[in-house]
Design a protein around this motif. Structure first.
Motif, PDB file in Angstrom:
ATOM      1  N   ILE A  91       2.811  56.660  61.940  1.00  0.00           N
ATOM      2  CA  ILE A  91       3.080  57.721  60.972  1.00  0.00           C
ATOM      3  C   ILE A  91       2.119  57.667  59.783  1.00  0.00           C
ATOM      4  N   HIS A  92       1.649  56.466  59.426  1.00  0.00           N
ATOM      5  CA  HIS A  92       0.761  56.348  58.271  1.00  0.00           C
ATOM      6  C   HIS A  92      -0.698  56.572  58.630  1.00  0.00           C
ATOM      7  N   ASN A 123       7.423  59.547  48.705  1.00  0.00           N
ATOM      8  CA  ASN A 123       7.951  59.688  50.056  1.00  0.00           C
ATOM      9  C   ASN A 123       8.005  58.338  50.742  1.00  0.00           C
ATOM     10  N   GLN A 150       7.767  56.446  54.503  1.00  0.00           N
ATOM     11  CA  GLN A 150       7.362  56.517  55.907  1.00  0.00           C
ATOM     12  C   GLN A 150       7.926  55.311  56.647  1.00  0.00           C
ATOM     13  N   GLN A 171       9.345  57.490  64.441  1.00  0.00           N
ATOM     14  CA  GLN A 171       8.678  57.634  63.152  1.00  0.00           C
ATOM     15  C   GLN A 171       9.327  58.743  62.329  1.00  0.00           C
ATOM     16  N   GLN A 190       9.174  60.586  58.061  1.00  0.00           N
ATOM     17  CA  GLN A 190       8.666  60.678  56.694  1.00  0.00           C
ATOM     18  C   GLN A 190       9.659  61.519  55.902  1.00  0.00           C
ATOM     19  N   ARG A 238      -1.852  61.450  54.858  1.00  0.00           N
ATOM     20  CA  ARG A 238      -2.272  61.155  56.221  1.00  0.00           C
ATOM     21  C   ARG A 238      -3.748  61.503  56.371  1.00  0.00           C
TER      22      ARG A 238
END
Length: 713
Positions: free
Chosen positions: A134-135, A344, A346, A385, A387, A543
């Motif tokens: 996700i990152h 946020n 993640q 995943q 966020q 991202r």
């Protein structure tokens, strides 16, 4: 007659299998040495009983800039983590702008690999890069590796080896693990900013270096607010020869880490003095990371070949909280009366199961030294995943931005030939085919939570590789290399039924290598790399986002000089110009690629000498330094980042079982930025924030001292 069987074992090095009690094991000449005729044998050996001797040497280079660094180079200067060790690799510069626990940002040969998207990383035979994290694609966290257990680092720039797969865009780096010191090692460290470290290792006497167990407990309060971190890691490896020419290696490790992050601040506020250099604008940033892994490798040496099978299993958890833009996006979305910030969270959890296998043997075509190798690779990733945007008041979820389950499969096969059509010419090359498929269950579409939407995609990539190696004169080799490579896409970006869209990579390199035994070796090479599309970090989405295709042209040079055990000097310099080949709404053709440094330099120097005799023991002293520099760091909107020059130093005294050491990081207390970005932000909660992009920075660590007492038992 005695029978000699010689073959090159690819990435494992050269292997010589001899039979006969009087046999002399002759290691394959190093890649830069000239071929020599085999020594003659006598008929008396024909009646000797049969036995087997296996000798391993360095693998033949796939390009002029292919380099293998041993423990002596790796441990010349002090290193805090396994990621820091990457700095000794020519062309590499690593930074850590989000806390001691998040994967380092890696720059290599004109690539901002961010956290691994463009560098294929392997440790102990296990892949480190994560699929569809996700990152960031290719996320690779090396905090689980202690510098003391790294016995060798092999860097393969470019895409010239059929063993290279996904994420081998700028190149591949492989770490082999081992502990040289027999017996038990107990190391205790205290240092600046409340740093405490305990390192334990055990290597049984009489066993190979690969058999060891090691443990690390590290904690620090950090060099400023919101920079505390703690980690614990265990690595154990066992290697044993079995009857019938088999060998078994088992590797297992467990790592956990928790860290805070200071985030970014506007550079103008620091440079004008309006804000303290180590200030924090959002103290809620940080993360948590876990990695568990196990590998079992079985190898077998036969009279003319080498077989290897290595299944592995990896469990990963990553949780990150970050805020790059303050309240900018939140304000633009209409929250002017009570802005909640752009903080946020993640979360990425994954399980990876896979296997590597290879068989390499003699294939006399032009000469008795010709070889062929076959290999397979497969991995299956199960990923969850998310966020989520969090409340600035009580951390409650405000908006789910990503909620997805991903299944990824990569199946690959490769063939590699090593031919000697002429006495001084070697041709190495082959092909690699990868088939990748993804299925995604996405529960957020256009920022709306919906029932899980299933979709799948599949594609394949065929890469061709070739290297010509000409021994032009004694100790000098000229090499020309070509290779195709790829980077897989973020799975969530693929539509149902879509053919997987890869980033295609084409690399060329020409150069020369020199080696004079163990005294002096080095190389110089010119390279060119083309990408069909690229990725650039976007602070607003936190991202890497797709941008047009890019070109990289550059030159790299490195050398290592040794004076016995007394002195070692290792230096390198890499210049790259990375530009866009096409235009879009943000970047124009010919613009410099953001965040990619143009010049990276590194120099390590070590001096070790026996000083005197005390208590019937030898008192040995050592000094080591590491200098690294980064020049020319383009940023978005045609801004330029600041140059960086850092010096680390180490000194120690050892009297047999007892050793005292002092490590100094950033010796001259240089004020530097380890992260620089350009974008609009609103940390002041303005109702109408300016949309003009400005420079934001994360501050690099000041001078840091570590004092260490080591017992060798």
């Amino acid at each position: 007659m005695r029978h000699r069987h010689l073959f090159a074992a690819g990435a494992l090095g050269c292997v010589c299998v001899l039979r006969g009690s009087a046999a002399l094991a002759e290691e394959t000449a190093p890649p830069s040495a000239d071929p020599t005729p085999a020594p003659q044998t006598s008929d008396a050996a024909a009646v000797a009983p049969m036995d087997t001797v296996v000798v391993r040497g360095k693998a033949a280079p796939r390009s002029a800039s292919d380099v293998e660094l041993g423990r002596d180079v790796v441990m010349t200067a002090p290193h805090r983590t396994g990621s820091d060790v990457l700095d000794v690799v020519p062309g590499v510069f690593v930074t850590q702008h989000s806390g001691e626990g998040k994967a380092h940002q890696i720059f290599l040969r004109g690539f901002d690999a961010v956290h691994g998207q463009d560098v294929e990383l392997w440790v102990g035979g296990v892949p480190v890069n994560e699929v569809s994290n996700i990152h960031g694609q290719g996320y690779a966290d090396l905090h689980f590796v202690m510098p003391e257990v790294i016995r060798r680092v092999h860097s393969t720039p470019g895409t010239y080896d059929p063993r290279q797969g996904d994420f081998a865009v700028a190149g591949s780096i492989r770490m082999d693990l081992g502990v040289a010191e027999p017996g038990a090692t107990v190391k205790g460290t205290i240092g600046s900013f409340g740093t405490r470290r305990l390192f334990l290792a055990y290597h049984p006497k009489g066993e190979p270096e690969e058999t060891f167990a090691a443990f690390e407990d590290y904690q620090t309060s950090g060099f400023g607010p919101n920079r505390a971190a703690r980690r614990g890691s265990m690595i154990a490896q066992f290697k044993h020869d079995l009857p019938g020419g088999f060998s078994l290696r088992v590797l297992a490790s467990t790592y956990t880490g928790r860290f805070d992050s200071a985030g970014v601040v506007p550079a103008a506020d620091i440079e004008s003095g309006r804000m303290d250099r180590f200030a924090v604008l959002d103290p809620k940033q940080g993360g948590f990371s876990v990695r568990h892994q196990v590998l079992t490798e079985i190898t077998k040496d036969t009279s003319d070949g080498h077989l290897s099978i290595a299944p592995f299993l990896v469990f990963r958890t990553l949780r990150l909280r970050q805020n790059y833009t303050g309240y900018f996006l939140d304000t633009l979305h209409g929250a002017m009366s009570s802005p909640e910030s752009d903080n946020n969270e993640q979360v990425n959890e994954s399980t990876t199961a896979g296997l590597t296998g290879s068989y390499e043997r003699m294939l006399p075509i032009f000469s008795s030294r010709d070889t062929i190798a076959f290999g397979v690779y497969g991995r299956y990733d199960v990923i969850s995943q998310s966020q989520t945007r969090l409340s600035d008041v009580d951390d409650s979820p405000l908006q789910t931005q990503v909620d997805a389950d991903v299944r990824g499969t990569d199946v690959a096969g490769w063939v590699d030939l090593g031919l000697h059509p002429l006495p001084r010419v070697t041709v190495r090359g082959g092909i690699r085919a990868d088939v990748l498929s993804y299925s995604t269950a996405d529960r957020v579409i256009n920022d709306q939570v919906v029932p899980a939407q299933e979709r799948s995609a599949q594609g394949s990539h065929l890469g061709k590789k070739a290297t010509i190696d000409w021994s032009a004169m004694p100790r000098v080799h000229l090499l020309a290399s070509y290779g195709d490579g790829f980077r897989s896409p973020q799975a969530r970006s693929l539509a149902d039924g879509e053919k997987t869209v890869f980033t295609n990579v084409t690399s060329y390199e020409v150069g020369a290598r020199y080696r004079d035994g163990q005294t002096l070796e080095g190389s110089i090479a010119a390279f060119y790399t083309r990408l069909s599309q690229d990725l650039v970090f976007d602070p607003e989405t936190t991202r890497n986002e797709t941008v047009p295709g890019t070109d990289r042209r550059g030159i790299a040079a490195e050398f290592i000089a040794r004076a016995g055990d007394l002195l070692l000097l290792s230096s390198s310099a890499t210049y790259t110009r990375a530009t866009f080949r096409e235009s879009d709404t943000t970047y124009r053709k010919g613009d410099l690629l953001p965040y990619v440094p143009e010049l990276v330099v590194r120099s390590d120097l070590a001096i070790k000498h026996a000083l005197t005799r005390l208590f019937n023991r030898t008192l040995e002293g050592r000094i080591g330094t590491g200098l690294q520099g980064l020049v020319g760091r383009p940023l978005p909107y045609k801004e330029m980042g600041s140059n960086v020059f850092l010096v680390d130093a180490s000194a120690g005294l050892r009297l047999s079982e007892v050793e005292l050491g002092l490590d100094v990081f950033n010796l001259f207390d240089t004020k530097w930025y380890d992260g620089e970005f350009v974008y609009a932000s609103n940390f002041d909660r303005l109702q109408s924030p300016p949309r003009v992009p400005i420079k934001h920075v994360s501050v690099g660590a000041p001078r840091t001292l570590w004092a260490t007492l080591t017992l060798h038992l």
